[in-house]
Design a protein around this motif. Structure first.
Motif, PDB file in Angstrom:
ATOM      1  N   VAL A 176      62.707  -5.566  28.047  1.00 36.64           N
ATOM      2  CA  VAL A 176      63.976  -4.789  28.040  1.00 36.64           C
ATOM      3  C   VAL A 176      64.596  -4.508  26.589  1.00 36.64           C
ATOM      4  O   VAL A 176      64.867  -3.451  26.271  1.00 36.64           O
ATOM      5  CB  VAL A 176      64.910  -5.624  28.856  1.00 36.64           C
ATOM      6  CG1 VAL A 176      66.340  -5.155  28.684  1.00 36.64           C
ATOM      7  CG2 VAL A 176      64.522  -5.753  30.234  1.00 36.64           C
ATOM      8  N   VAL A 177      64.571  -5.629  25.794  1.00 34.28           N
ATOM      9  CA  VAL A 177      65.107  -5.343  24.430  1.00 34.28           C
ATOM     10  C   VAL A 177      64.407  -4.176  23.674  1.00 34.28           C
ATOM     11  O   VAL A 177      65.180  -3.421  23.009  1.00 34.28           O
ATOM     12  CB  VAL A 177      65.026  -6.777  23.688  1.00 34.28           C
ATOM     13  CG1 VAL A 177      65.448  -6.491  22.405  1.00 34.28           C
ATOM     14  CG2 VAL A 177      66.169  -7.745  24.410  1.00 34.28           C
ATOM     15  N   SER A 179      62.535  -1.937  24.677  1.00 40.15           N
ATOM     16  CA  SER A 179      62.436  -0.535  25.230  1.00 40.15           C
ATOM     17  C   SER A 179      63.957   0.015  24.892  1.00 40.15           C
ATOM     18  O   SER A 179      63.971   1.199  24.470  1.00 40.15           O
ATOM     19  CB  SER A 179      62.423  -0.637  26.750  1.00 40.15           C
ATOM     20  OG  SER A 179      61.168  -1.121  27.235  1.00 40.15           O
ATOM     21  N   GLN A 180      64.849  -0.924  24.874  1.00 42.53           N
ATOM     22  CA  GLN A 180      66.277  -0.234  24.693  1.00 42.53           C
ATOM     23  C   GLN A 180      66.259   0.242  23.094  1.00 42.53           C
ATOM     24  O   GLN A 180      67.151   1.087  22.764  1.00 42.53           O
ATOM     25  CB  GLN A 180      67.250  -1.365  24.875  1.00 42.53           C
ATOM     26  CG  GLN A 180      67.579  -1.388  26.466  1.00 42.53           C
ATOM     27  CD  GLN A 180      68.838  -2.431  26.410  1.00 42.53           C
ATOM     28  OE1 GLN A 180      69.244  -3.208  25.784  1.00 42.53           O
ATOM     29  NE2 GLN A 180      69.410  -2.368  27.691  1.00 42.53           N
ATOM     30  N   ALA A 181      65.506  -0.273  22.498  1.00 37.55           N
ATOM     31  CA  ALA A 181      65.367   0.066  20.887  1.00 37.55           C
ATOM     32  C   ALA A 181      64.482   1.146  20.600  1.00 37.55           C
ATOM     33  O   ALA A 181      64.344   1.602  19.546  1.00 37.55           O
ATOM     34  CB  ALA A 181      65.094  -1.275  20.153  1.00 37.55           C
ATOM     35  N   GLY A 182      63.545   1.563  21.846  1.00 40.93           N
ATOM     36  CA  GLY A 182      62.923   2.918  21.677  1.00 40.93           C
ATOM     37  C   GLY A 182      61.558   2.276  21.319  1.00 40.93           C
ATOM     38  O   GLY A 182      60.673   2.836  20.649  1.00 40.93           O
TER      39      GLY A 182
END
Length: 396
Positions: A176-177, A179-182
């Motif tokens: 999750v972390v 993915s949120q950062a790309g």
């Protein structure tokens, strides 16, 4: 300095092995040495590996700068005091040594003046501790729990803090972390405990969105314990139940076509960028196998080997290392982490998972990658202790 180290410096804007010895101040040990508490064993399936790690780290510590004291945690969670001679003899027990009972009970306590090692029977005066080197793999050691204890006792320690340790231990939260950062990760589905109990079919339906083979894992496990490779839908339920024996939260990952590439990351000093080693590659010799506990620790080179450095072209190597450093930063890591990736045939780099206390014996991948980059095992241990000593206490 080797070309590998020059290249690592240009990739991460930092130079491995050149830390400013900011904490050469006198320590609490004999002759002003830094007193280091080695914490090992623990309540996890990786208990024995932790014992071997402790013996290796002790042997690598610079005796002129550091004085070690031992805290062995038994498999049932009892804290005991171990001498350096006893730690050094742990490998003599065989390939799976353990912290045995019968040693004096001990613990860490915050007293006036800092953190102290205190024997429960009071037979020995409290000993001040300058820094802790936690060598605990897996749950209750690598997941933020013992890091919280260190924070409460007001002692500096090697490695990631509470939040980063917890997030990196949880494979779902890690994805999750990232993915949120790309930062790209592979396709997956998580199975939460209440979902599996209340709507098992719904969980199975979601899993069918993934391509086989699947890898079913305890979300917060380590060393590939409890992991199953599933080739068809018929094996999913059994694999989930097997993973749930280790953790009620399960993650199901789509098998990826590509090379398993690892990269060792070492924090920078005083706000400098983290440093990335030359990457290594896990080569699994069984086409239907994977890098499980036996392959890592018990079967020598018969199931898998780690090639260091990995045979990558320069652009791909640079991309892996940039990705590893970025993942380290995004996840809030400190001290060290090994970032495991997949490199697809198209050259895409996907982060599989971080390890905030990776295998750390002399023959483990993390130190071998740094050795290939110009930093030997003793230098690496010293770097980690220096990084911990210069880190402030409390929120940072």
């Amino acid at each position: 300095m080797t070309d590998a180290v020059h290249h690592a410096a240009s990739t991460t804007e930092a130079d491995p092995g050149k830390g400013p010895q900011a904490d050469a101040r006198p320590g609490s040990g004999e002759g002003g040495r830094i007193r280091v508490a080695l914490v090992f064993g623990g309540v996890s399936s990786e208990h024995s590996i932790s014992c071997l790690t402790a013996a290796n780290v002790l042997a690598a510590m610079d005796p002129e700068r550091f004085q070690a004291v031992g805290i062995g945690i038994t498999a049932d969670g009892t804290w005991t005091r171990w001498s350096t001679e006893e730690i050094g003899a742990l490998p003599d027990q065989g390939e799976l040594p353990e912290v045995t009972a019968g040693h004096p009970l001990t613990g860490l306590k915050h007293l006036d003046g800092g953190c102290f090692l205190v024997d429960n029977d009071g037979a020995r005066a409290p000993e001040p501790i300058d820094v802790v080197f936690p060598l605990l793999h897996g749950p209750f050691g690598e997941d933020g729990t013992i890091q919280g204890l260190f924070e409460m006792t007001g002692v500096r320690y090697v490695g990631c803090g509470v939040a980063a340790s917890a997030n990196c231990m949880d494979k779902h939260l890690t994805k999750v972390v990232l993915s949120q950062a790309g930062i790209p990760v592979g396709p997956y589905e998580e199975i939460l405990p209440h979902d599996w109990l209340a709507d098992r079919q719904g969980c199975l339906d979601r899993i069918q969105n993934l391509r086989y083979p699947l890898f079913v894992k305890p979300a917060r496990g380590g060393s590939s314990v409890g992991i199953s490779r599933v080739a068809s839908p018929d094996g999913v339920v059994e694999a989930v139940e097997a993973a749930r024996r280790w953790d009620p939260k399960v993650i199901v990952e789509q098998g990826l076509v590509g090379r398993e590439i690892e990269c060792s990351v070492l924090d920078g000093h005083h706000g400098e960028p983290p440093r990335a080693s030359l990457p290594g590659e896990i080569i699994v010799h069984d086409p239907d196998g994977f890098y499980d506990f036996d392959a890592k620790y018990l079967t020598a080179d018969s199931l898998a080997t780690v090639a260091v450095p990995a045979d990558l072209d320069q652009d791909t190597s640079d991309k892996v290392r940039r990705t590893a450093v970025r993942a380290f930063q995004v996840l809030g890591c400190e001290g060290l982490a090994r970032i495991d990736c997949f490199v697809t045939p198209e050259g895409e780099v996907l982060v599989n998972e971080p390890n905030t206390l990776p295998g750390f014996t002399r023959t483990s991948g993390y130190p071998l990658m740094w050795k290939a980059s110009g930093l030997d095992y003793r230098q690496l241990v010293t770097e980690l202790l220096e990084l911990a000593l210069e880190r402030p206490l409390g929120l940072r």
